[in-house]
Design an enzyme around this catalytic site. Structure first.
Site, PDB file in Angstrom:
ATOM      1  N   LYS A  51       0.820  -1.225   0.000  1.00 62.22           N
ATOM      2  CA  LYS A  51       0.000   0.000   0.000  1.00 62.22           C
ATOM      3  C   LYS A  51       0.846   1.265   0.000  1.00 62.22           C
ATOM      4  O   LYS A  51       0.651   2.153  -0.817  1.00 62.22           O
ATOM      5  CB  LYS A  51      -0.862   0.094   1.269  1.00 62.22           C
ATOM      6  N   ARG A 100      -9.586   1.294   8.979  1.00 60.65           N
ATOM      7  CA  ARG A 100      -9.123  -0.045   9.330  1.00 60.65           C
ATOM      8  C   ARG A 100     -10.116  -0.767  10.224  1.00 60.65           C
ATOM      9  O   ARG A 100      -9.822  -1.844  10.716  1.00 60.65           O
ATOM     10  CB  ARG A 100      -7.803   0.083  10.086  1.00 60.65           C
ATOM     11  N   ARG A 135      11.817  -5.335   5.262  1.00 64.51           N
ATOM     12  CA  ARG A 135      11.554  -3.943   4.890  1.00 64.51           C
ATOM     13  C   ARG A 135      12.448  -2.989   5.683  1.00 64.51           C
ATOM     14  O   ARG A 135      12.697  -3.208   6.865  1.00 64.51           O
ATOM     15  CB  ARG A 135      10.082  -3.671   5.208  1.00 64.51           C
ATOM     16  N   ARG A 162      11.374  -0.560  11.137  1.00 56.31           N
ATOM     17  CA  ARG A 162      10.306  -0.101  12.021  1.00 56.31           C
ATOM     18  C   ARG A 162      10.170  -1.060  13.195  1.00 56.31           C
ATOM     19  O   ARG A 162      10.278  -2.260  13.032  1.00 56.31           O
ATOM     20  CB  ARG A 162       8.976  -0.060  11.255  1.00 56.31           C
ATOM     21  N   ARG A 197      -0.154  -8.115  13.758  1.00 55.65           N
ATOM     22  CA  ARG A 197      -0.793  -7.159  12.836  1.00 55.65           C
ATOM     23  C   ARG A 197      -1.663  -7.883  11.817  1.00 55.65           C
ATOM     24  O   ARG A 197      -2.730  -7.390  11.436  1.00 55.65           O
ATOM     25  CB  ARG A 197       0.286  -6.312  12.133  1.00 55.65           C
TER      26      ARG A 197
HETATM   27  P1  AMP Z   1       0.814   1.210   8.893  1.00 52.63           P
HETATM   28  O1  AMP Z   1       1.982   2.098   8.686  1.00 52.63           O
HETATM   29  O2  AMP Z   1      -0.383   1.625   8.062  1.00 52.63           O
HETATM   30  O3  AMP Z   1       1.144  -0.254   8.741  1.00 52.63           O
HETATM   31  O4  AMP Z   1       0.347   1.410  10.419  1.00 52.63           O
HETATM   32  C1  AMP Z   1       1.215   1.089  11.496  1.00 52.63           C
HETATM   33  C2  AMP Z   1       0.420   0.965  12.805  1.00 52.63           C
HETATM   34  O5  AMP Z   1      -0.233   2.215  13.091  1.00 52.63           O
HETATM   35  C3  AMP Z   1      -0.723  -0.053  12.777  1.00 52.63           C
HETATM   36  O6  AMP Z   1      -0.279  -1.371  13.046  1.00 52.63           O
HETATM   37  C4  AMP Z   1      -1.629   0.492  13.884  1.00 52.63           C
HETATM   38  O7  AMP Z   1      -1.120   0.193  15.169  1.00 52.63           O
HETATM   39  C5  AMP Z   1      -1.512   2.002  13.674  1.00 52.63           C
HETATM   40  N1  AMP Z   1      -2.537   2.484  12.712  1.00 52.63           N
HETATM   41  C6  AMP Z   1      -2.333   2.983  11.457  1.00 52.63           C
HETATM   42  N2  AMP Z   1      -3.484   3.324  10.872  1.00 52.63           N
HETATM   43  C7  AMP Z   1      -4.469   3.032  11.771  1.00 52.63           C
HETATM   44  C8  AMP Z   1      -5.878   3.138  11.763  1.00 52.63           C
HETATM   45  N3  AMP Z   1      -6.545   3.605  10.691  1.00 52.63           N
HETATM   46  N4  AMP Z   1      -6.564   2.755  12.878  1.00 52.63           N
HETATM   47  C9  AMP Z   1      -5.915   2.296  13.969  1.00 52.63           C
HETATM   48  N5  AMP Z   1      -4.593   2.151  14.048  1.00 52.63           N
HETATM   49  C10 AMP Z   1      -3.859   2.516  12.963  1.00 52.63           C
END
Ligand code: AMP
Length: 210
Positions: free
Chosen positions: A15, A88, A122, A155, A166
């Site tokens: 994404k 999400r 990554r 990360r 996740r």
């Molecule tokens: P990402 O970079 O999109 O993989 O997001 C990393 C982490 O941020 C996720 O595993 C969640 O803990 C938090 N996170 C990101 N977007 C959301 C969302 N829309 N709702 C809740 N938690 C989020």
């Protein structure tokens, strides 16, 4: 008309990488809740401090926090918008509906056993957020960003244990969001396996067909 697109898919489906290209080539403004939350953690804001524990455990940050974040961002964003990592949960999808119209949800699908490998390999840039994969799209120099020279890091939620958590969170809470958009008639599924340009082309074709 300015398109508003939601990018869906499990962690590691690509994404973020695809969103970056859409921003560069199609002039979308990307709103990534993950990036915004990481920024909050880095700066030690109240939101960041609250979000940190959830993120490191591979869980979702509470809906009211991310909905507030999106509301603020949408209010100051004009032109075509790409939402990366939001919504999400069903609660987030329903709240978003009240805030703005969504034209299309693009769901990037990748076989689950490939996702863990994609994520643990990554590396991300501390300065500009660019993302690399040590095998599929390695940086020219180890630990250094090709684009800005910034330092690359893994990360803290990209370790195998957190990735598995996740993925479970995705299945339990985010999969219903795809169904939500399917019922609205705006869901488009894209095969996320193959090279980055191949997947990009599929996404572009999907967007063009509308
Ligand atoms: P990402 O970079 O999109 O993989 O997001 C990393 C982490 O941020 C996720 O595993 C969640 O803990 C938090 N996170 C990101 N977007 C959301 C969302 N829309 N709702 C809740 N938690 C989020």
């Amino acid at each position: 008309m300015d398109l508003k697109i939601v990018l869906l898919g499990p962690p590691g489906c690509g994404k973020g990488t695809q969103a970056e290209r859409l921003v560069a080539e199609m002039k979308f403004t990307k709103i990534s809740t993950g990036d915004l939350l990481r920024e909050g953690v880095r700066l030690g804001t109240p939101l960041g401090l609250e979000a940190k524990g959830y993120m490191e455990a591979g869980r979702l940050v509470p809906d009211e926090l991310v909905i507030g974040l999106i509301k603020e961002k949408l209010a100051v964003t004009h032109g075509p918008v790409l939402l990366d990592g939001f919504p999400r949960s069903l609660e987030q999808a329903r709240s978003l509906e009240k805030l703005t119209r969504i034209d299309m949800a693009v769901d990037i699908q990748v076989n689950e056993d490939k996702l863990v490998h994609r994520i643990v390999m990554r590396r991300s840039c501390k300065s500009c957020g660019a993302v690399y994969h040590l095998e599929f799209s390695p940086p020219k120099h180890a630990d250094k960003c090709d684009k800005c020279g910034g330092e690359l890091y893994q990360r803290s939620d990209d370790t195998e244990q957190t990735v598995r958590a996740r993925l479970k969170t995705y299945k339990d809470q985010t999969l219903p969001v795809s169904q939500f958009y399917r019922e609205k008639g705006v869901l488009h599924t894209v095969d996320g396996e193959g090279s980055i340009p191949q997947v990009y082309e599929r996404i572009m074709n999907t967007i063009k067909k509308g």
